[in-house]
Scaffold this motif. Structure first.
Motif, PDB file in Angstrom:
ATOM      1  N   LEU A  70       0.841  -1.195   0.000  1.00  0.00           N
ATOM      2  CA  LEU A  70       0.000   0.000   0.000  1.00  0.00           C
ATOM      3  C   LEU A  70       0.873   1.240   0.000  1.00  0.00           C
ATOM      4  O   LEU A  70       1.857   1.313   0.751  1.00  0.00           O
ATOM      5  N   CYS A  71       0.512   2.220  -0.830  1.00  0.00           N
ATOM      6  CA  CYS A  71       1.243   3.489  -0.870  1.00  0.00           C
ATOM      7  C   CYS A  71       0.281   4.610  -1.224  1.00  0.00           C
ATOM      8  O   CYS A  71      -0.411   4.550  -2.250  1.00  0.00           O
ATOM      9  N   GLY A  72       0.247   5.630  -0.382  1.00  0.00           N
ATOM     10  CA  GLY A  72      -0.655   6.745  -0.599  1.00  0.00           C
ATOM     11  C   GLY A  72      -0.141   7.766  -1.583  1.00  0.00           C
ATOM     12  O   GLY A  72      -0.835   8.148  -2.536  1.00  0.00           O
ATOM     13  N   THR A  75      -0.089   6.747  -5.177  1.00  0.00           N
ATOM     14  CA  THR A  75      -1.442   6.649  -5.719  1.00  0.00           C
ATOM     15  C   THR A  75      -1.962   8.037  -6.069  1.00  0.00           C
ATOM     16  O   THR A  75      -2.569   8.248  -7.125  1.00  0.00           O
ATOM     17  N   SER A  99      -3.969  -4.246  -1.509  1.00  0.00           N
ATOM     18  CA  SER A  99      -4.741  -3.874  -0.323  1.00  0.00           C
ATOM     19  C   SER A  99      -6.222  -3.675  -0.623  1.00  0.00           C
ATOM     20  O   SER A  99      -6.939  -3.052   0.155  1.00  0.00           O
ATOM     21  N   PHE A 115      -9.033   5.243   1.337  1.00  0.00           N
ATOM     22  CA  PHE A 115      -8.219   4.119   1.759  1.00  0.00           C
ATOM     23  C   PHE A 115      -8.864   3.421   2.960  1.00  0.00           C
ATOM     24  O   PHE A 115      -9.694   4.008   3.658  1.00  0.00           O
ATOM     25  N   THR A 202       3.882  10.483   3.762  1.00  0.00           N
ATOM     26  CA  THR A 202       3.419   9.109   3.601  1.00  0.00           C
ATOM     27  C   THR A 202       1.904   9.032   3.745  1.00  0.00           C
ATOM     28  O   THR A 202       1.375   9.152   4.846  1.00  0.00           O
ATOM     29  N   SER A 204      -0.081   6.344   3.263  1.00  0.00           N
ATOM     30  CA  SER A 204      -0.578   5.098   3.845  1.00  0.00           C
ATOM     31  C   SER A 204      -0.497   5.072   5.370  1.00  0.00           C
ATOM     32  O   SER A 204      -1.322   4.436   6.026  1.00  0.00           O
ATOM     33  N   THR A 205       0.485   5.756   5.962  1.00  0.00           N
ATOM     34  CA  THR A 205       0.570   5.753   7.429  1.00  0.00           C
ATOM     35  C   THR A 205      -0.639   6.451   8.052  1.00  0.00           C
ATOM     36  O   THR A 205      -1.007   6.180   9.201  1.00  0.00           O
ATOM     37  N   CYS A 207      -3.590   5.889   7.338  1.00  0.00           N
ATOM     38  CA  CYS A 207      -4.642   4.902   7.555  1.00  0.00           C
ATOM     39  C   CYS A 207      -4.732   4.513   9.034  1.00  0.00           C
ATOM     40  O   CYS A 207      -5.799   4.115   9.516  1.00  0.00           O
TER      41      CYS A 207
END
Length: 260
Positions: A70-72, A75, A99, A115, A202, A204-205, A207
Motif C-alpha cells: 500500500l502506498c498513498g 497513488t 490492499s 483508503f 506518507t 498510507s501511514t 490509515c
C-alpha cells in the motif's frame, strides 16, 4: 522499447516539496524483476506502475528494494498523471491493489484518497523500540508498522533513529507522531528495512494516524503535517472503516526510459 514516465511531488502545491513519486502507465505488465530494477534506477521512495483493468486501474508500488502492499503518495501521483497528462475523464478513479479497492476523487484542485482504516494493537518489546528510535514514548502500538506516540511536535522533529537497529525490528517501518502546534497532529515515517530511511510524506501511514487521532481528539476532520525535511500537508477525514486523505500534487518531470 521506450517507456514514458512522469515524476510528481505529491502532497505539495509547489515543486521540490512533498514526496516525489515516479509513475508509469503501462499497456500491460512488465516482468516483476524489471519493474523492481526500474524502481531501483529511479531511487525514489516509490515508483508506481498502473495498467487499465475494465473501467478502472490496477496499481502496484515498488521501493528501490521491494514491492509494497500500500502506498498513498504514489497513488495520489498516479491519479494526478491520469487526470492531467492523459486526460482521464470525470473526477473519480478506481484502483485495485494488493490492499483491495482504492479510490481517488478530484475536487477543487485537491485529490482525495479513499483508503482502508487500519487498527492498532499493543507492542510487547517497548524498550527495543525506544532504543532504536532514541525516544521516550508516551505510547507504543503497532500493526504491520510501529506506531509511536511522543509528547510533542518538537520531540517528533528531533527524533534521530538508529537506522540499523530499526531495520532489525520485525515491522515494515516506524511512525512517530504527536499533537501538532499548527495542525491537529504531526508525524514522521522511517522504513530502512524496505529501503526508505525516511519517507518525506506518507499517505498510507495516515490509515492508522487518522483513526487514532480522531478517537483521541474527538473529531472526524483533522489537519496533519508530516514534518520531514521536505514536509507535506494532508487533509484528513474518518468515515467509518475508511479514511479520506486529501492533498495537492505537482508534476515536475516527464521523460522516457530507454530499454534494449
Amino acid at each position: 522499447m521506450q517507456l514514458e514516465f512522469h515524476q510528481v511531488d505529491a502532497f505539495s502545491e509547489r515543486p521540490f516539496a512533498g514526496n516525489p513519486a515516479m509513475v508509469y502507465r503501462l499497456d500491460s505488465w512488465l516482468a516483476d524483476e524489471l519493474m523492481q530494477k526500474i524502481a531501483a534506477e529511479h531511487n525514489l521512495a516509490e515508483t508506481a506502475f498502473i495498467v487499465r483493468e475494465g473501467q478502472g486501474w490496477h496499481i502496484r508500488w515498488f521501493t528501490p528494494t521491494v514491492e509494497i502492499p500500500l502506498c498513498g503518495h504514489a497513488t495520489l501521483a498516479s491519479a494526478h498523471v491520469l487526470f492531467e497528462v492523459y486526460g482521464e475523464p470525470g473526477d473519480t478513479l478506481s484502483f485495485t491493489s494488493q490492499s483491495g479497492a482504492l479510490g481517488v476523487t478530484r475536487r477543487n484542485g485537491q485529490l482525495w484518497l479513499d483508503f482502508p482504516a487500519i487498527g492498532l494493537g499493543p507492542v510487547a518489546d517497548r524498550q527495543a523500540v525506544e532504543r532504536a528510535l532514541g525516544v521516550e514514548a508516551i505510547e507504543v502500538l503497532g500493526s504491520t508498522e510501529l506506531f509511536v506516540v511522543l509528547a510533542s511536535e518538537q520531540a517528533v522533529r528531533d527524533c534521530q533513529p538508529d537506522m540499523a537497529a530499526l531495520a532489525r525490528l520485525p515491522w515494515l517501518g516506524a511512525i512517530v507522531t504527536a499533537p501538532g502546534t499548527g495542525h491537529d497532529f504531526v508525524s514522521r515515517y522511517f522504513a530502512p528495512a524496505i529501503g526508505i530511511p525516511e519517507d518525506p510524506v506518507t499517505g498510507s501511514t495516515h490509515c492508522s494516524l487518522i483513526p487514532y487521532w480522531s478517537q483521541r481528539l474527538g473529531k472526524s476532520q483533522l489537519s496533519a503535517f508530516q514534518c520531514s525535511a521536505r514536509g507535506g500537508e494532508l487533509f484528513c477525514r474518518l468515515e467509518g472503516d475508511r479514511v479520506k486523505i486529501g492533498g495537492y500534487a505537482t508534476r515536475v518531470a516527464s521523460g522516457q526510459l530507454l530499454l534494449d
